[in-house]
Write an enzyme that holds these catalytic residues in place. Structure first.
Site, short mmCIF file in Angstrom:
data_model
loop_
_atom_site.label_atom_id
_atom_site.label_comp_id
_atom_site.label_asym_id
_atom_site.label_seq_id
_atom_site.Cartn_x
_atom_site.Cartn_y
_atom_site.Cartn_z
CB CYS A 183 28.06 43.47 29.73
SG CYS A 183 27.37 42.21 30.82
CB CYS A 184 27.79 41.25 24.86
SG CYS A 184 26.01 41.32 25.10
CB CYS A 204 21.58 37.71 29.80
SG CYS A 204 23.18 37.09 29.28
CB CYS A 207 19.75 41.77 28.22
SG CYS A 207 21.05 42.69 29.04
CB CYS A 239 25.47 38.91 22.13
SG CYS A 239 25.90 37.46 21.16
FE1 SF4 Z 1 25.57 41.27 29.71
FE2 SF4 Z 1 23.07 41.61 28.80
FE3 SF4 Z 1 25.06 40.88 27.13
FE4 SF4 Z 1 24.11 39.16 28.94
S1 SF4 Z 1 22.98 40.04 27.15
S2 SF4 Z 1 26.22 39.50 28.46
S3 SF4 Z 1 23.67 40.56 30.69
S4 SF4 Z 1 24.83 42.85 28.24
#
Ligand code: SF4
Length: 255
Positions: free
Chosen positions: A126-127, A208, A211, A234
Protein backbone atom coordinates in the site's frame (compact mmCIF):
# COMPACT_ATOMS: atom_id res chain seq x y z
CA UNK A 1 15.35 33.31 -5.66
CA UNK A 2 18.81 31.86 -5.02
CA UNK A 3 20.82 31.71 -8.22
CA UNK A 4 22.64 28.46 -8.83
CA UNK A 5 25.89 28.65 -10.69
CA UNK A 6 26.39 26.17 -13.47
CA UNK A 7 28.14 23.00 -12.34
CA UNK A 8 31.87 23.02 -12.78
CA UNK A 9 31.56 19.73 -14.59
CA UNK A 10 28.67 18.59 -16.72
CA UNK A 11 27.32 15.98 -16.51
CA UNK A 12 27.62 16.08 -12.73
CA UNK A 13 30.21 13.79 -11.10
CA UNK A 14 28.89 10.49 -9.60
CA UNK A 15 26.54 10.79 -6.63
CA UNK A 16 28.90 9.13 -4.13
CA UNK A 17 31.71 11.51 -5.06
CA UNK A 18 29.50 14.58 -4.68
CA UNK A 19 28.06 13.35 -1.36
CA UNK A 20 31.55 12.95 0.07
CA UNK A 21 32.60 16.38 -1.13
CA UNK A 22 29.44 18.09 0.14
CA UNK A 23 29.66 16.47 3.59
CA UNK A 24 33.31 17.53 3.85
CA UNK A 25 32.47 21.07 2.73
CA UNK A 26 29.44 21.63 5.00
CA UNK A 27 30.24 19.33 7.95
CA UNK A 28 30.37 22.15 10.50
CA UNK A 29 27.59 24.28 9.06
CA UNK A 30 24.19 25.04 10.55
CA UNK A 31 20.85 23.74 9.26
CA UNK A 32 20.08 26.98 7.45
CA UNK A 33 23.53 27.09 5.87
CA UNK A 34 23.15 23.51 4.66
CA UNK A 35 19.73 24.30 3.23
CA UNK A 36 21.09 27.39 1.51
CA UNK A 37 23.90 25.31 0.06
CA UNK A 38 21.37 22.75 -1.15
CA UNK A 39 19.69 25.50 -3.16
CA UNK A 40 22.85 27.21 -4.39
CA UNK A 41 25.73 24.74 -4.65
CA UNK A 42 26.21 23.54 -8.24
CA UNK A 43 27.05 20.06 -6.93
CA UNK A 44 23.44 19.42 -5.87
CA UNK A 45 21.93 20.11 -9.32
CA UNK A 46 18.14 20.49 -9.57
CA UNK A 47 16.61 20.28 -6.09
CA UNK A 48 13.09 19.75 -4.68
CA UNK A 49 11.80 19.73 -1.11
CA UNK A 50 9.67 16.70 -0.25
CA UNK A 51 7.14 17.56 2.45
CA UNK A 52 4.34 15.64 4.14
CA UNK A 53 2.92 18.84 5.67
CA UNK A 54 3.00 16.85 8.92
CA UNK A 55 3.77 17.75 12.52
CA UNK A 56 7.22 19.28 11.97
CA UNK A 57 7.14 20.09 8.26
CA UNK A 58 6.55 23.79 8.77
CA UNK A 59 10.19 24.31 9.83
CA UNK A 60 11.73 23.51 6.45
CA UNK A 61 8.79 25.05 4.59
CA UNK A 62 9.36 28.30 6.44
CA UNK A 63 13.12 28.25 5.80
CA UNK A 64 12.49 27.61 2.10
CA UNK A 65 9.92 30.41 1.96
CA UNK A 66 12.55 32.84 3.24
CA UNK A 67 15.35 31.62 0.95
CA UNK A 68 13.49 30.86 -2.27
CA UNK A 69 9.73 30.41 -2.25
CA UNK A 70 9.77 29.23 -5.89
CA UNK A 71 11.55 26.01 -4.90
CA UNK A 72 9.54 22.98 -6.09
CA UNK A 73 7.79 21.28 -3.14
CA UNK A 74 6.55 17.73 -3.66
CA UNK A 75 3.57 16.76 -1.51
CA UNK A 76 2.50 13.12 -1.85
CA UNK A 77 -1.25 12.83 -1.35
CA UNK A 78 -2.05 9.17 -0.71
CA UNK A 79 -5.77 9.99 -0.84
CA UNK A 80 -5.92 8.53 2.68
CA UNK A 81 -4.60 11.57 4.52
CA UNK A 82 -6.48 13.38 7.27
CA UNK A 83 -8.64 16.23 5.98
CA UNK A 84 -6.77 18.40 8.48
CA UNK A 85 -3.50 17.70 6.62
CA UNK A 86 -5.02 18.82 3.34
CA UNK A 87 -6.34 22.06 4.80
CA UNK A 88 -3.03 22.66 6.64
CA UNK A 89 -1.19 22.19 3.34
CA UNK A 90 -3.32 24.87 1.70
CA UNK A 91 -3.00 27.19 4.68
CA UNK A 92 0.80 26.94 4.77
CA UNK A 93 1.22 27.33 1.02
CA UNK A 94 -0.80 30.52 1.13
CA UNK A 95 0.66 31.93 4.33
CA UNK A 96 4.27 31.23 3.32
CA UNK A 97 3.55 32.28 -0.28
CA UNK A 98 5.02 29.08 -1.70
CA UNK A 99 4.58 29.24 -5.44
CA UNK A 100 5.40 25.70 -6.62
CA UNK A 101 3.70 23.11 -4.40
CA UNK A 102 3.09 20.00 -6.48
CA UNK A 103 0.46 17.55 -5.26
CA UNK A 104 1.58 14.05 -6.22
CA UNK A 105 -1.04 11.30 -6.51
CA UNK A 106 -0.53 7.77 -7.82
CA UNK A 107 -2.24 7.32 -11.15
CA UNK A 108 -3.12 3.64 -10.78
CA UNK A 109 -4.85 3.53 -7.38
CA UNK A 110 -8.21 2.71 -8.99
CA UNK A 111 -6.77 -0.39 -10.69
CA UNK A 112 -4.47 -1.68 -7.94
CA UNK A 113 -6.46 -0.78 -4.82
CA UNK A 114 -10.02 -0.10 -5.98
CA UNK A 115 -11.60 -0.58 -2.54
CA UNK A 116 -8.81 1.03 -0.47
CA UNK A 117 -8.32 -2.30 1.30
CA UNK A 118 -4.71 -3.05 0.35
CA UNK A 119 -3.50 -1.64 3.66
CA UNK A 120 -5.30 -4.44 5.53
CA UNK A 121 -3.44 -7.21 3.71
CA UNK A 122 -0.09 -5.62 2.90
CA UNK A 123 0.95 -2.23 4.28
CA UNK A 124 4.27 -2.27 2.41
CA UNK A 125 2.46 -2.75 -0.91
CA UNK A 126 0.00 0.00 0.00
CA UNK A 127 2.83 2.44 0.91
CA UNK A 128 4.63 1.49 -2.27
CA UNK A 129 1.57 2.15 -4.44
CA UNK A 130 0.46 5.36 -2.75
CA UNK A 131 3.76 6.92 -1.63
CA UNK A 132 7.03 5.44 -2.83
CA UNK A 133 6.28 4.87 -6.51
CA UNK A 134 4.60 8.22 -7.19
CA UNK A 135 7.37 10.02 -5.33
CA UNK A 136 10.07 8.23 -7.31
CA UNK A 137 8.29 9.23 -10.51
CA UNK A 138 7.98 12.83 -9.36
CA UNK A 139 11.68 12.93 -8.45
CA UNK A 140 12.80 11.72 -11.85
CA UNK A 141 13.56 15.26 -13.04
CA UNK A 142 15.61 16.18 -9.98
CA UNK A 143 19.22 15.58 -8.93
CA UNK A 144 18.56 15.97 -5.19
CA UNK A 145 15.75 16.22 -2.65
CA UNK A 146 15.52 17.80 0.75
CA UNK A 147 14.03 15.84 3.66
CA UNK A 148 13.15 16.71 7.26
CA UNK A 149 14.75 13.60 8.76
CA UNK A 150 16.68 13.95 12.02
CA UNK A 151 19.15 11.79 13.91
CA UNK A 152 17.03 11.60 17.05
CA UNK A 153 14.11 9.96 15.26
CA UNK A 154 15.23 6.34 15.49
CA UNK A 155 18.18 3.99 15.43
CA UNK A 156 18.28 3.79 11.65
CA UNK A 157 18.79 7.54 11.48
CA UNK A 158 21.33 7.85 14.31
CA UNK A 159 24.27 8.39 11.97
CA UNK A 160 22.42 10.55 9.46
CA UNK A 161 24.65 12.95 7.52
CA UNK A 162 23.61 16.22 5.91
CA UNK A 163 24.11 14.67 2.48
CA UNK A 164 23.61 11.04 1.53
CA UNK A 165 23.35 8.99 -1.64
CA UNK A 166 19.86 7.98 -2.73
CA UNK A 167 20.94 5.19 -5.04
CA UNK A 168 23.09 6.20 -8.00
CA UNK A 169 20.76 8.85 -9.32
CA UNK A 170 20.13 11.39 -6.59
CA UNK A 171 21.33 12.99 -3.38
CA UNK A 172 19.21 13.26 -0.24
CA UNK A 173 19.80 16.39 1.82
CA UNK A 174 18.93 16.40 5.52
CA UNK A 175 19.51 19.95 6.81
CA UNK A 176 17.89 19.18 10.19
CA UNK A 177 19.91 15.99 10.77
CA UNK A 178 21.49 17.32 13.97
CA UNK A 179 18.43 19.01 15.42
CA UNK A 180 16.89 17.89 18.73
CA UNK A 181 13.14 18.05 19.48
CA UNK A 182 13.75 21.31 21.40
CA UNK A 183 15.32 22.92 18.32
CA UNK A 184 12.19 22.13 16.29
CA UNK A 185 9.95 23.51 19.02
CA UNK A 186 12.05 26.66 19.48
CA UNK A 187 12.12 27.38 15.76
CA UNK A 188 8.33 27.12 15.54
CA UNK A 189 7.87 29.29 18.63
CA UNK A 190 10.40 31.94 17.62
CA UNK A 191 8.87 32.28 14.17
CA UNK A 192 5.26 31.95 15.40
CA UNK A 193 4.52 29.23 12.91
CA UNK A 194 1.11 27.52 12.80
CA UNK A 195 1.04 23.91 14.07
CA UNK A 196 -0.67 21.05 12.33
CA UNK A 197 -4.11 21.05 14.01
CA UNK A 198 -3.87 17.38 14.98
CA UNK A 199 -0.77 17.86 17.15
CA UNK A 200 -2.89 19.49 19.85
CA UNK A 201 -5.29 16.54 19.64
CA UNK A 202 -2.62 13.99 20.58
CA UNK A 203 -0.94 13.19 17.26
CA UNK A 204 2.78 14.09 17.46
CA UNK A 205 3.50 12.19 14.22
CA UNK A 206 1.02 12.31 11.36
CA UNK A 207 0.68 10.15 8.28
CA UNK A 208 -2.30 8.49 6.60
CA UNK A 209 -5.47 8.52 8.70
CA UNK A 210 -5.97 4.73 8.80
CA UNK A 211 -2.39 4.12 9.98
CA UNK A 212 -2.05 6.93 12.52
CA UNK A 213 -3.40 6.82 16.06
CA UNK A 214 -3.24 9.10 19.08
CA UNK A 215 -0.26 8.88 21.42
CA UNK A 216 -0.65 8.96 25.19
CA UNK A 217 1.57 10.92 27.59
CA UNK A 218 4.79 9.02 28.16
CA UNK A 219 4.50 6.98 24.99
CA UNK A 220 7.07 7.20 22.22
CA UNK A 221 5.84 9.98 19.91
CA UNK A 222 6.22 7.62 16.95
CA UNK A 223 4.19 4.83 18.49
CA UNK A 224 0.98 6.04 16.87
CA UNK A 225 2.23 5.19 13.39
CA UNK A 226 1.37 1.65 12.22
CA UNK A 227 0.65 0.91 15.87
CA UNK A 228 1.31 -2.69 16.79
CA UNK A 229 2.91 -3.50 13.45
CA UNK A 230 6.52 -4.29 12.66
CA UNK A 231 6.83 -1.22 10.46
CA UNK A 232 8.53 2.08 11.12
CA UNK A 233 9.03 3.59 7.66
CA UNK A 234 6.79 3.94 4.62
CA UNK A 235 9.55 2.99 2.18
CA UNK A 236 10.25 6.51 0.95
CA UNK A 237 13.49 6.23 2.89
CA UNK A 238 15.20 2.97 2.09
CA UNK A 239 18.49 1.47 3.20
CA UNK A 240 20.41 -0.71 0.79
CA UNK A 241 17.32 -0.95 -1.39
CA UNK A 242 15.13 -2.26 1.45
CA UNK A 243 12.38 -0.75 3.55
CA UNK A 244 13.86 -0.04 6.99
CA UNK A 245 12.44 -2.16 9.80
CA UNK A 246 13.63 -1.29 13.26
CA UNK A 247 12.11 -0.83 16.66
CA UNK A 248 11.28 2.82 17.10
CA UNK A 249 13.33 4.82 19.56
CA UNK A 250 12.64 8.48 20.08
CA UNK A 251 11.24 10.73 17.45
CA UNK A 252 8.35 12.48 15.84
CA UNK A 253 8.11 12.01 12.10
CA UNK A 254 8.11 8.73 10.32
CA UNK A 255 9.03 8.77 6.69
FE1 SF4 B 1 -1.40 2.75 2.98
FE2 SF4 B 1 -1.13 3.10 5.62
FE3 SF4 B 1 1.00 3.31 3.97
FE4 SF4 B 1 -0.91 5.18 3.98
S1 SF4 B 1 0.53 4.66 5.69
S2 SF4 B 1 0.04 4.31 2.21
S3 SF4 B 1 -2.77 3.91 4.34
S4 SF4 B 1 -0.22 1.45 4.43
Amino acid sequence: MIAKEMPLEFPLPPVAQRVEALNARYRHHSATEVLKSALSDPMTGQVALVSSFGAESVVLLHMISVMDRTTPILFVDTELLFPETLSYQEELAERLRLTDVRRIVAKDIAERDPYGALRFSDTDACCSLRKTEPLQNALSGFDAWITGRKRFQNGTRAALDFFEADGDARIKINPLAHWAPEDVRDYMDNNRLPRHPLVAQGYPSIGCAPCTSKVKDGEDPRSGRWRGADKTECGIHMQDGKVVRQSPAVGHEKG
